[in-house]
Design an enzyme around this catalytic site. Structure first.
Site, short mmCIF file in Angstrom:
data_model
loop_
_atom_site.label_atom_id
_atom_site.label_comp_id
_atom_site.label_asym_id
_atom_site.label_seq_id
_atom_site.Cartn_x
_atom_site.Cartn_y
_atom_site.Cartn_z
CB SER A 265 42.81 61.88 -66.16
OG SER A 265 41.98 62.89 -66.70
CG LEU A 266 42.87 66.45 -61.83
CD1 LEU A 266 43.47 67.78 -62.25
CD2 LEU A 266 41.50 66.66 -61.16
#
Length: 411
Positions: A265-266
């Site tokens: 994700s991030l």
């Protein structure tokens, strides 16, 4: 670093006396152990701590074995020259032609399902401590490393460092977003959300008139001040400069090691941005599109970003760039996840057509990838003699097309 001509001469001499080219060598399998935890304190310092080899972690398997492949990577002459070129682009809108150095190094064998599965488990473990029930056992062939960002008051950049027994290769695993919509929470959630909304929105997370933007660059209608937006992206509260600091600390600790960066994700997007900066192999799982963030950060672009690999599936609206709009599940949770274009190459699993999955933000979690996608052979690939889908560049990718970006001073 050796001059290019001298490096080429040395390679030629080695080939002459050994009778073998680097391309002809069989890439080794590498065993990794958990060595360190890493984190960022509230004062902005990058902190490492050794993972204990005794006590409560004794019974926890913290090792991994991965297949490798030789890849071409383009590195800047130095981080200082890279930073100067970036600053020149930011301040004067002038491009600097950097003398990128091409290097052939062992990277992860991304076309091996087993390797992707092990990397995904290492990525999952960046969210938890080794004695947590959510920690994936990694086998007994990787060396224990240390964590970063795990001190009690740490509220930002966090993860683990894994290394081979001989320290020849080090893997930096970066935690992604901790928030209820993505499966979790915790002390890093506030900064995670800020970074998500600044990095992956079209204009300061301006989704609707009720939203509080994360920067002051919105100019009404569909207009956004480009210079203001770029300046906001350079703010030190972003995780990117912390990541470069962390990487430089890691190279000081392991000066002769190959370094890989992974994340979910991030964390995957940040891994990609760092991989482009330093020319190191990257595997990112379910990352939002980070190409626009790289442009806004004025990261000098190497001749190739093939050393960056994204892995995601079609039921994840965040990685696919479809979790947007006022009524989307992301927006309802306060996230403006609007970008979709990725750097490097992407391995995309079509879970919608092959597994009949519905598009759902709850499939974004790394555990879903481990258990539902990588944990068993992918039939569509086996039918054509492959283990994973073919890595491909995302060409003709367009995002934020409704917006107009220009010099729009505040009224």
């Amino acid at each position: 670093m050796l001059p290019t001509v001298l490096s080429a001469l040395l390679v030629a001499l080695l080939e002459l006396f050994s009778g073998q080219r680097p391309d002809d060598e069989s890439p080794p399998r590498l065993g990794f152990n958990l060595r360190h935890e890493h984190a960022v304190s509230r004062t902005g310092n990058v902190v490492f701590s050794d993972v204990r080899s005794v006590g409560s972690y004794e019974s926890i398997e913290t090792t991994h074995e991965l297949g490798t492949r030789y890849i071409s990577s383009f590195r800047p002459p130095s981080f200082e020259e890279y930073s100067e070129a970036r600053i020149r682009s930011i301040r004067h809108a002038q491009s600097t032609k950097l003398p990128w150095y091409e290097d052939k190094i062992p990277g992860p064998a991304v076309e091996s399902r087993e390797t992707l599965l092990e990397l995904a488990k290492m990525t999952n473990n960046a969210y938890v401590t080794p004695n947590d029930t959510a920690w994936y056992k990694l086998g007994k062939r990787w060396v224990s490393s240390y964590p970063f960002g795990w001190e009690p008051d740490a509220d930002g950049f966090r993860g683990y460092v894994f290394a081979t027994p001989d320290n020849s290769t080090v893997v930096l695993s970066i935690k992604g977003t901790s928030a209820n919509v993505f499966g979790g929470g915790g002390p890093t959630a506030k900064k995670d959300k800020f970074n998500d909304n600044l990095l992956f929105s079209c204009c300061c997370a301006r989704i609707g008139w009720t939203w509080t933007t994360v920067c002051g660059c919105y100019r009404g209608g569909w207009k956004c001040d480009q210079l203001c937006l770029e300046q906001a992206m350079i703010d030190e509260s972003l995780f990117y400069p912390i990541g470069t600091n962390l990487y430089n600390n890691l190279t000081y600790m392991y000066p002769n090691s190959n370094i890989w960066i992974i994340g979910h994700s991030l964390g995957g997007a940040l891994a990609s941005l760092l991989g482009v900066t330093f020319g190191v192999p990257v595997v990112a799982f379910e990352s939002p599109g980070e190409r626009l963030a790289a442009q806004r950060l004025h990261l000098p672009s190497p001749p190739s970003t093939q050393h960056v690999t994204h892995v995601y599936h079609t039921a994840d609206p965040i990685a696919m760039g479809t979790c947007n709009g006022v009524l989307s599940s992301c927006a309802l949770a306060g996230f403006a996840m609007e970008t979709k274009c990725h750097l490097g190459e992407s391995i995309v699993y079509d879970t919608v057509n092959n597994l009949s999955w519905s598009v759902d933000v709850r499939t974004h979690g790394i555990v879903t990838v481990i258990e539902g996608v990588l944990g068993k052979p992918w039939v569509a690939c086996e039918e054509v003699g492959r283990e994973v889908p073919i890595p491909k560049r995302e060409v003709d990718c367009v995002e934020c097309y409704s917006w107009e970006f220009d010099d729009f001073p505040p009224s």
